[in-house]
Design an enzyme around this catalytic site. Structure first.
Site, PDB file in Angstrom:
ATOM      1  N   SER A   1      39.519  82.178  50.406  1.00 39.63           N
ATOM      2  CA  SER A   1      40.006  82.491  49.065  1.00 39.63           C
ATOM      3  C   SER A   1      40.510  83.929  49.058  1.00 39.63           C
ATOM      4  O   SER A   1      40.206  84.725  49.954  1.00 39.63           O
ATOM      5  CB  SER A   1      38.852  82.325  48.064  1.00 39.63           C
ATOM      6  OG  SER A   1      39.134  82.960  46.840  1.00 39.63           O
TER       7      SER A   1
ATOM      8  N   TYR B   1      30.751  82.484  44.089  1.00 40.26           N
ATOM      9  CA  TYR B   1      31.918  82.044  44.848  1.00 40.26           C
ATOM     10  C   TYR B   1      32.417  83.158  45.772  1.00 40.26           C
ATOM     11  O   TYR B   1      32.692  82.924  46.964  1.00 40.26           O
ATOM     12  CB  TYR B   1      33.011  81.642  43.863  1.00 40.26           C
ATOM     13  CG  TYR B   1      34.261  81.072  44.493  1.00 40.26           C
ATOM     14  CD1 TYR B   1      34.291  79.767  44.969  1.00 40.26           C
ATOM     15  CD2 TYR B   1      35.424  81.839  44.575  1.00 40.26           C
ATOM     16  CE1 TYR B   1      35.450  79.241  45.521  1.00 40.26           C
ATOM     17  CE2 TYR B   1      36.581  81.314  45.126  1.00 40.26           C
ATOM     18  CZ  TYR B   1      36.586  80.016  45.595  1.00 40.26           C
ATOM     19  OH  TYR B   1      37.741  79.503  46.142  1.00 40.26           O
TER      20      TYR B   1
END
Length: 254
Positions: free
Chosen positions: A141, A154
């Site tokens: 990410s 996350y």
């Protein structure tokens, strides 16, 4: 030549796009899903439409017993060993650090990071046993590089995934196994459209390339890293973000 890929979390979004593009390029695909059985069946049908074999099974990526069960089923279904693993399955929790529950933290870490470890270990063991080498590609990410506010679980999981990528690459290279990370930026999928109706316009406006990312942008990079064209690339993170997370916060920019 028959080629088999394993993709985790391919019932929708980026995972589905990766599975479909791999099929289009001649890969058979075995993939997991967590709860979206209808989406999984749709992915399977599209893979088969490309004249490739498809297998899917419900699997909690963070549960070692379920992961073992998935690999056992793949072993029974296919005669060849998967030479490509794409660790894509992931979850996140929108919450400030001080409000994030212990349970949500544990679930995100076990799915995103522990799950990638479990699949990497089992896939690499089979590649090594067959003496075939292979590729492992982790889907990271933009938060590999910068912290995302209200996504502490996350962000932590993806930062860990980048280091898992590097550690695995240094250990598995001697067996002809390459390990890399693809780090998407803002990608327009069903989930992000629901999170923000103006998602594409918002992120497209700040990306130097002037547009939001697509699932195919990610799938194309995964296929490149899985190809012979990337035969000397390992231990790397390739950001696919239109330079959005390269652009600094610069007070003089017009």
């Amino acid at each position: 030549m028959t080629r088999l890929a394993i993709v985790t979390g391919a019932s929708s979004g980026i995972g589905r796009g990766i599975a479909i593009e791999l099929a289009r390029q001649g890969w058979d695909v075995a993939f997991t899903y967590k709860s979206n059985s209808a989406g999984a069946m749709a992915t399977k049908q599209i893979v088969e439409r490309h004249q490739q074999r498809a297998f899917c099974a419900c699997c909690d990526s963070g549960d070692p017993k379920q992961v073992d069960g998935f690999f056992d089923e793949v072993d029974r279904t296919f005669s060849e060993v998967a030479t490509l693993l794409v660790n894509n399955a992931g979850v996140q929790t929108w919450a400030p650090l001080l409000e994030l529950s212990d349970e949500d933290w544990d679930n995100t870490i076990r799915t995103n990071l522990t799950g990638s470890f479990l699949f990497t270990k089992r896939a690499a063991q089979r590649m090594l046993g067959a003496g075939v080498g292979g590729n492992i590609i982790n889907i990271g990410s933009g938060s590999n590089k910068v912290p995302f506010p209200n996504l502490v679980d996350y962000t932590a999981s993806k930062g860990g995934l980048e280091m898992l990528t590097r550690a695995a690459a240094t250990e598995l290279g001697q067996y002809g196994i390459r390990v890399n990370c693809v780090a998407p930026g803002a990608i327009e999928i069903e989930r992000t459209q629901l999170e923000a109706p103006d998602y594409a316009q918002t992120w497209g406006a700040i990306a130097p390339l002037g547009r939001v990312g697509t699932v195919k942008d990610i799938a194309d990079v995964v296929c490149f890293l899985a190809s012979d064209g990337a035969s000397y690339v390992s231990g790397q993170t390739l950001y696919v973000d239109g330079a959005a997370f390269t652009l600094p916060s610069w007070p003089y920019q017009k």
